[in-house]
Design an enzyme around this catalytic site. Sequence first.
Site, PDB file in Angstrom:
ATOM      1  N   ASN A  12       7.312  41.438 -28.159  1.00 17.24           N
ATOM      2  CA  ASN A  12       6.602  40.821 -29.289  1.00 17.24           C
ATOM      3  C   ASN A  12       5.843  39.630 -28.722  1.00 17.24           C
ATOM      4  OD1 ASN A  12       5.819  39.400 -31.552  1.00 17.24           O
ATOM      5  ND2 ASN A  12       7.908  38.804 -32.155  1.00 17.24           N
ATOM      6  N   TRP A  13       4.540  39.790 -28.613  1.00 13.87           N
ATOM      7  CA  TRP A  13       3.742  38.722 -27.993  1.00 13.87           C
ATOM      8  C   TRP A  13       3.470  37.536 -28.922  1.00 13.87           C
ATOM      9  CZ3 TRP A  13      -0.667  41.534 -24.787  1.00 13.87           C
ATOM     10  CH2 TRP A  13      -0.091  42.095 -23.637  1.00 13.87           C
ATOM     11  N   LYS A  14       3.838  37.681 -30.213  1.00 18.26           N
ATOM     12  CA  LYS A  14       3.575  36.610 -31.188  1.00 18.26           C
ATOM     13  C   LYS A  14       2.099  36.211 -31.111  1.00 18.26           C
ATOM     14  CE  LYS A  14       8.397  35.470 -30.890  1.00 18.26           C
ATOM     15  NZ  LYS A  14       9.462  34.506 -31.093  1.00 18.26           N
ATOM     16  N   HIS A  98       9.846  39.867 -39.339  1.00 12.11           N
ATOM     17  CA  HIS A  98      10.301  38.954 -38.284  1.00 12.11           C
ATOM     18  C   HIS A  98      10.667  37.613 -38.913  1.00 12.11           C
ATOM     19  CE1 HIS A  98      10.172  36.271 -34.836  1.00 12.11           C
ATOM     20  NE2 HIS A  98      10.432  37.337 -34.112  1.00 12.11           N
ATOM     21  N   GLU A 100      10.004  34.695 -38.158  1.00 11.12           N
ATOM     22  CA  GLU A 100       8.889  33.743 -38.273  1.00 11.12           C
ATOM     23  C   GLU A 100       8.021  34.085 -39.483  1.00 11.12           C
ATOM     24  OE1 GLU A 100       7.564  34.161 -34.229  1.00 11.12           O
ATOM     25  OE2 GLU A 100       9.423  33.200 -33.579  1.00 11.12           O
ATOM     26  N   GLU A 170      18.063  39.899 -34.933  1.00 12.75           N
ATOM     27  CA  GLU A 170      17.602  38.703 -34.226  1.00 12.75           C
ATOM     28  C   GLU A 170      18.198  37.463 -34.892  1.00 12.75           C
ATOM     29  OE1 GLU A 170      13.723  39.685 -31.943  1.00 12.75           O
ATOM     30  OE2 GLU A 170      13.212  38.869 -33.890  1.00 12.75           O
ATOM     31  N   GLY A 176      13.675  31.974 -29.130  1.00  7.91           N
ATOM     32  CA  GLY A 176      12.868  30.952 -28.477  1.00  7.91           C
ATOM     33  C   GLY A 176      13.638  29.692 -28.141  1.00  7.91           C
ATOM     34  N   SER A 216      15.941  35.301 -27.110  1.00  6.75           N
ATOM     35  CA  SER A 216      16.095  34.802 -25.739  1.00  6.75           C
ATOM     36  C   SER A 216      16.602  35.861 -24.751  1.00  6.75           C
ATOM     37  CB  SER A 216      16.983  33.555 -25.712  1.00  6.75           C
ATOM     38  OG  SER A 216      16.385  32.514 -26.482  1.00  6.75           O
ATOM     39  N   GLY A 237      10.509  38.246 -27.013  1.00  5.72           N
ATOM     40  CA  GLY A 237       9.355  37.389 -27.241  1.00  5.72           C
ATOM     41  C   GLY A 237       8.847  36.808 -25.927  1.00  5.72           C
ATOM     42  N   GLY A 238       9.256  35.581 -25.653  1.00  5.34           N
ATOM     43  CA  GLY A 238       8.749  34.832 -24.492  1.00  5.34           C
ATOM     44  C   GLY A 238       8.731  35.614 -23.186  1.00  5.34           C
TER      45      GLY A 238
HETATM   46  P1  PGA Z   1      12.350  35.195 -27.809  1.00  2.00           P
HETATM   47  O1  PGA Z   1      11.791  35.829 -29.187  1.00  2.00           O
HETATM   48  O2  PGA Z   1      12.651  36.367 -26.908  1.00  2.00           O
HETATM   49  O3  PGA Z   1      11.229  34.339 -27.298  1.00  2.00           O
HETATM   50  O4  PGA Z   1      13.581  34.426 -28.165  1.00  2.00           O
HETATM   51  C1  PGA Z   1      12.336  36.996 -29.709  1.00  2.00           C
HETATM   52  C2  PGA Z   1      11.607  37.379 -30.959  1.00  2.00           C
HETATM   53  O5  PGA Z   1      11.283  36.480 -31.761  1.00  2.00           O
HETATM   54  O6  PGA Z   1      11.320  38.580 -31.208  1.00  2.00           O
END
Ligand code: PGA
Length: 254
Positions: A12-14, A98, A100, A170, A176, A216, A237-238
């Site tokens: 997930n590149w956000k 998600h 967010e 999640e 993050g 993470s 994500g990251g």
């Molecule tokens: P993260 O994000 O790997 O940066 O913790 C995961 C996500 O929000 O899908």
Amino acid sequence: MATNRTPIMAGNWKMFKTPADTTAFFDEFKPLVASATHCEIVICPPFIDIPAAVQAVEGARIEIGGQNLYWEKEGAFTGEISGPMLAAAGARWVIIGHSERRQYFGETDETVLKRTKAALEHGLKPIVCVGEHLDEREAGKTEQVLVAQFQGGLAGLTAEEFARVTIAYEPVWAIGTGRTATPEIASEAHKVIRAEVAKKFGGEAAAAVRILYGGSVKPANVKELMAQEEIDGTLVGGASLKADSFAAIVNFHR
Ligand code: PGA
């Protein structure tokens, strides 16, 4: 990882990367995962990068997804993207609900259900996210939150629809933050979700549904997470933004 469920390693590149960054990522990433046949590989870039991503993965075993969609096909909904638009652009997957989106954009279990139905109607494979906040975990309410998210969202699908859904657990406190759920904590939560699936859709559906862990995930912890029978893949994500780190996650079994 259970042997009968093919893992999904999803990125997930956000809100990161331009179309040019996207092309550069895949130039580096594709050769690193060329021999990975043990899992499905999915990257969900920002909408604007989807054409470049789809073009870059042509002929590779990598699929592209959106990070959200709106439930109407078209109309006066400024700023939104629909299922048919994503599908026409070559996306095969879409992340829905998600944390967010829930936190910053007013997503609720009800809108998660609407988006999930719309995704399925247009042939997209939804990855539906659930997870508790830190205060909820600390108050001992994790199970209650997961059950409520399932009941308010996915339980509204038909069995046929549910069969095409992937769930991502999640924990919000692990996203993050560098703070990963231990494999045991993740497993416990996956079991709660799978039990709800069994209650609503039956044992076969529960045995078949893939539940990804997100929060993470890194090359350093992916192996122990994937060693859990309950964990059927990861939503990253990251660590999905760099070709070498996401390739190391995809190649967790090496
Ligand atoms: P993260 O994000 O790997 O940066 O913790 C995961 C996500 O929000 O899908």
